[in-house]
Structures are given as structure tokens and as C-alpha cells.
Design a protein around this motif. Structure first.
Motif, short mmCIF file in Angstrom:
data_model
loop_
_atom_site.label_atom_id
_atom_site.label_comp_id
_atom_site.label_asym_id
_atom_site.label_seq_id
_atom_site.Cartn_x
_atom_site.Cartn_y
_atom_site.Cartn_z
N GLY A 89 18.25 -26.55 36.98
CA GLY A 89 18.17 -26.11 37.86
C GLY A 89 18.15 -26.99 39.19
N ARG A 127 16.02 -21.64 40.05
CA ARG A 127 16.61 -20.85 38.85
C ARG A 127 17.10 -20.39 39.01
N VAL A 178 12.85 -25.22 34.70
CA VAL A 178 13.68 -25.35 35.46
C VAL A 178 12.69 -27.08 34.82
#
Length: 320
Positions: A89, A127, A178
Motif C-alpha cells: 500500500g 490500497r 495496508v
């Protein structure tokens, strides 16, 4: 910290900077807030010191409301600093300034016909092609002052408003996978310069850091309110905080940077300031406020800095 890669290989964007800037321009400049639903989730939370906004529907409604009062609202992104990769992410910090004419009825009241300049820094967690979490920093006090509105009444309304908090939404974002850290494991180069500077100025209260670190004539801009230069300009801003909060403590919550050549970089930092201030009756009040900075470093020197925090929220917490 090594220079991260920013491919976003599975999506129709050049990279994460292109994603952030293009979606921001489409929503705001192209007047399409309904497209928030394309890139925000029911779990997404936007954290602000004026109250949190939870979920794509709330973000869409808030964006429409802010656009309603300014038909010609138009923003320009000055810089986007980022870290992360497709797998873990991304984190991004976008600094921009928008101009507009207050020509429409909205929650802030009847149109005044005045022009405003509104600067802000937003930190986002991304993300895929979804905004998972966001922290937004801007000076609502300066915004209302430009419109000639009653800032004291606005601070009182903010004081009496119980804004929804986003803890449950934030917990949901953790489940989305993430893993890019808010602060890298190794803080070196430009990041170390900024981390040491903030700790030395605010936690150690050593203002000599301004003389050692700020280059002569380096601009220090706070919102659209004030601009100072060099050590003196930075020292004046720090002194405001130290005078207001004698027991001030600063905790860095997010820090990353992009390298520019061998000896420079652009640093994004978000921190929380806490302490106690006295209201007009002498009563002690707890203060907790976010700060956002973009800081340009060359070698061991700061050569430019932009800062944002919400002075209206500060006044509200002080009961003023």
C-alpha cells in the motif's frame, strides 16, 4: 530510506502520484463529487480537528456541500510526497491551494461575494485504487476570516458540536491489509534532519535549532496567514506554541520523504501536539491538535517549509 517505487501496475494510472492528483482534480476541479464512490469505501475515515468524516456517503455529501458555496472553486496541487509500493500500500501527502468566490448558499451561510485562498495538506493511505484513511489539515479560521464571517461564533459552534469519531472505521481500515509503515524503520537523510529538528524545537524547547538548521531566507509559510523567512521566521512560529502551551509535547505520527539528488529531499510529516492552555477565565484546558508540514531539505539545512493546522479548532478547545 531507499527511494520507493510507485507503479500501481494493476490500475490505469502512471503511478500513485498520478492517482492522487488525478482523482483530486476530477472530484474538485471537474465538479464530480459523486465519483468519491469510485475511490472511497464505507470504512474510509477522514480525520480532521473539526470532526471526522466516516464513509464514502459522508465524504460525498461533505464535498458537495463545500463545492455548493463556491461555483468557481479551483485548486492547484503544489506537491505530492509518497512512500510504499503496490504490495504494502501507499502513503501520500498532498499539498495544494484552491481559490474561489463565495457565491452560493451553503452551511457557512449566505454568499458574501468574497474571494478566498484556501491551502491544505492531506495525508492519505491507499490500497489498490481505494482511499483507506485520510488526515486533512487546513486553517478554518483563516478561511472564515477571508469571508468576513464571525469566527468567534464559529468556534463556539465547533465547541458545542459532538462530531462523530472514527475509531470503529479506523479499526476496519486495518483489516484491509495496508502494511506500509507510517514511519520507516530507518530514519536517515532528510527525514532525520526533520525528526531531530522538531524534537529539538518543541520537546527540548531549544530555539537555537532554528539558527543551526534553517538556511538564510528560507520561507516558512503557515497556511495563507503568515510567511516568515530564515531562522527568525521559523522561531516566531515555534514561539507561538511554546508561549501558548508551557507543557507542550510533540509526537511524530507520520514521516516519510522523497529524495532530490544526492543531498536533498522533500519531507512530509504529521504530528500531534498536546498540552494545556488557559482560557479567558484562567481555567486550564487540554489541547490536542494535529500539525502537517512539507519541508524541503538540502544537506543539513531546511530551505523551505509549509505548515498547516486548524486555528479554529484550537480556539474552540481553548473555549474562545
Amino acid at each position: 530510506m531507499t527511494q520507493p517505487q510507485r507503479t500501481m501496475s494493476d490500475y490505469p494510472y502512471t503511478d500513485v502520484v498520478d492517482f492522487v492528483e488525478r482523482t483530486t482534480y476530477v472530484i474538485w476541479n471537474d465538479r464530480q463529487p459523486d465519483l468519491v464512490h469510485e475511490w472511497y469505501l464505507p470504512e474510509t475515515v477522514i480525520w480532521t480537528d473539526g470532526g471526522d468524516i466516516v464513509g464514502e456517503d459522508a465524504v460525498t455529501a461533505d464535498t458537495w456541500e463545500r463545492r455548493r458555496g463556491f461555483s468557481d472553486y479551483y485548486g492547484v496541487i503544489n506537491d505530492t510526497i509518497w512512500t510504499g509500493d503496490d504490495e504494502s500500500g501507499y502513503r501520500t501527502s498532498m499539498r495544494w491551494i484552491a481559490h474561489g468566490t463565495h457565491d452560493g448558499e451553503s452551511r457557512i451561510g449566505a454568499p458574501t461575494g468574497r474571494r478566498v485562498a484556501n491551502s491544505s495538506i492531506s495525508h492519505c493511505v491507499i490500497r489498490g485504487d481505494q482511499y483507506v484513511e485520510e488526515w486533512a489539515g487546513g486553517n478554518s479560521l483563516r478561511f472564515l476570516e477571508q469571508l468576513g464571517l464571525d469566527t468567534e461564533a464559529a468556534a463556539k459552534r465547533l465547541t458545542s458540536t459532538s462530531a462523530p469519531r472514527g475509531e470503529e472505521a479506523r479499526e476496519a481500515t486495518r483489516r484491509l491489509g495496508v502494511t506500509v509503515p507510517a514511519i520507516p524503520e530507518v530514519v536517515d537523510g532528510p527525514g532525520r534532519v526533520v525528526a531531530d529538528l522538531l524534537h529539538g524545537l518543541y520537546n527540548d524547547r531549544d530555539l537555537s535549532w532554528t539558527d543551526r538548521v534553517y538556511a538564510p531566507g528560507a520561507p516558512y509559510s503557515f497556511s495563507t496567514s503568515r510567511v516568515g523567512f530564515g531562522a527568525a521566521g521559523a522561531r516566531a512560529e515555534v514561539q507561538r506554541w511554546l508561549d501558548l502551551l508551557p507543557d507542550l509535547s510533540l509526537e511524530i505520527e507520520e514521516l516519510y520523504w522523497n529524495l532530490d539528488g544526492e543531498d536533498g529531499g522533500r519531507v512530509a510529516v504529521r504530528y500531534q501536539i498536546q498540552g494545556h492552555a488557559h482560557d479567558e477565565t484562567g481555567k486550564e484546558r487540554p489541547i490536542s491538535l494535529m500539525g502537517f508540514h512539507h519541508i524541503h531539505v538540502r544537506g543539513e539545512k531546511v530551505v523551505a517549509e509549509w505548515a498547516e493546522y486548524n486555528e479554529l479548532a484550537l480556539l474552540a478547545q481553548m473555549g474562545r
